[in-house]
Motif scaffolding. Sequence first.
Motif, mmCIF file in Angstrom:
data_model
loop_
_atom_site.group_PDB
_atom_site.id
_atom_site.type_symbol
_atom_site.label_atom_id
_atom_site.label_comp_id
_atom_site.label_asym_id
_atom_site.label_seq_id
_atom_site.Cartn_x
_atom_site.Cartn_y
_atom_site.Cartn_z
ATOM 1 N N LEU A 237 0.819 -1.208 0.000
ATOM 2 C CA LEU A 237 0.000 0.000 0.000
ATOM 3 C C LEU A 237 0.856 1.263 0.000
ATOM 4 O O LEU A 237 1.901 1.320 0.668
ATOM 5 C CB LEU A 237 -0.920 0.022 1.235
ATOM 6 N N VAL A 242 -3.345 6.480 0.260
ATOM 7 C CA VAL A 242 -4.559 5.970 0.895
ATOM 8 C C VAL A 242 -5.129 7.005 1.862
ATOM 9 O O VAL A 242 -6.347 7.224 1.926
ATOM 10 C CB VAL A 242 -4.283 4.640 1.617
ATOM 11 N N ASP A 305 -7.659 6.612 -8.302
ATOM 12 C CA ASP A 305 -6.786 5.945 -7.314
ATOM 13 C C ASP A 305 -7.596 4.966 -6.462
ATOM 14 O O ASP A 305 -7.124 3.865 -6.151
ATOM 15 C CB ASP A 305 -6.116 6.989 -6.427
ATOM 16 N N LEU A 309 -7.199 0.898 -6.214
ATOM 17 C CA LEU A 309 -7.047 0.220 -4.923
ATOM 18 C C LEU A 309 -8.091 -0.890 -4.789
ATOM 19 O O LEU A 309 -7.799 -1.983 -4.279
ATOM 20 C CB LEU A 309 -7.203 1.245 -3.797
#
Length: 552
Positions: A237, A242, A305, A309
């Motif tokens: 990640l 995030v 994004d 993910l």
Amino acid sequence: MSDALAASDPRRSAWVSANAGAGKTYTLANRVTRLLLDGAKPERILCLTYTKAAAAEMQGRLFDQLGSWAMLGDAALAKHIADIGAAPPDADGLRRARRLFAQALETPGGLKIQTIHSFCQYLLARFPLEADVPPSFRVLDDQTTRELMGEARARVLERAGAGEEKLARAAAHLVTQTSEFRLHQVLEAALGGDRRKLERFLAELAPDGLEATLRRAHGAGADDTMESVSHEFCAALDEKNVRAIISWLASGKKTDHERARHLLRGLEEQSLDGFRKAFLTTAGEGRASLATKALADASPQLLDDLQMLAVRFLEAEERCRAAHAASLAEAALTLAMAAGEEYAKAKRARGALDYDDLIAQTLRLLDKTDAAAWVLYKLDGGIDHVLIDEAQDTSPQQWAIVRRLTEEFFVGAGRRDMSLPPRTIFAVGDEKQSIFSFQGADPREFEINRRFFAERAVEGTHAFADTRLSTSRRSAPEILTFVDQVFADPATREGVTSDGSAVAHDAHRADAKGRVEFWPALSPAKTPEPDPWRPVDVQSEASPVVRLAYRI
């Protein structure tokens, strides 16, 4: 020649698909009678059926017919013989027909009218050394079989509870990941009706063993575990990205706030499980929308994004599920194999076989290259005609036995004295009436084996009759027409017939009257039981059964 007469012709093999009430047992009995009239020896005729009741009915029908013939006058007997399709007899033929009953009774061993299990028991008892079974084995009844299976399951759980590492680990994994109820279901299934499929699967495992086979079957990576997949996902990640997505979602509406909260939980826990509510619905499917429209329009890059993910998460989730399924399967099969071993050990200690063993051991005997030739040679001299009743309930393994028994029936010229009457196979059934799938019966095998034996007959230039008996002697035209209309739609008929052919019935009693009525279904009454002292084996006045009886 009618289909029924063609099916009873002793000089040709025949495959008969017969509707309910079309006279399957009657046709089979006529077939045996015509074989005897044609000179076939009773001891060389083998009739196989699925249940003892069917075998008794077949034998009773045949003996009633032959017994009545012994008492008939010339004209009446000649008519009966003509009615089943045989050639008109001369005086000598009439005398031989009257002697058939005594001949069938006096034949050493009598007519072989048996269930497939009884025949296998006879075969194994005759060749115990070749079959590698105890010479004086006994066959377990259903009650004893259930008791031994119960003891085997209990013994496996005892071994797991006593700390036997492999079993304890498998049992703990199943209980913690599913439930204790599921654990008991696995052990029951291990010794249930499909245990032969399980045994064949285990016998055909790839050289690298059970774990690798299960991982391939479930699409799991060689070293994947739920923990390793989760760690790999979280380690890759981009935390800064995030957190930017979380801040963006937190500025949106209520559903965006919820998604932000779940993403933050996953990030803080560093666990795949923490991200699940962000990307999956309650049904475990990927979410169709990841952000509200206003938020998505405001920051399309962050939406991209988030979607990337989600894609990475779904890939990891798929790997995780595959690894989880493989681990559960391995635990279940570890316990199943142990239960099977315990059950087999209990049978060996008693010198016993169960009904499934009779089929499996017979098939193994007939497939063993070192013993099969000898066994088939000995049987070859004793069986010229095989007849199978209720063929739709014959399992693939039982069909394999029939194929082995009849291997030499369709050889070409030069392999058998062509002056002798042809050897034949006869099968009668109705795949629409197959009811023993829980015991391994597969109605599709009826059509598969029809094609197999038809091809073998053509190759050996033998006559083969493929007939359908559609005339029902039980129902009225209106009822049969209704049944045909119900199954007229191919979608409705799917699964009823393996070749997709139309369901068609003809009424023998063309002038009979019938009616089809639809009555509303009756549900149990919601009122309290009117008689609390009613015996438990007596239907309540308020029960649907009693209410329906009063309506009728």
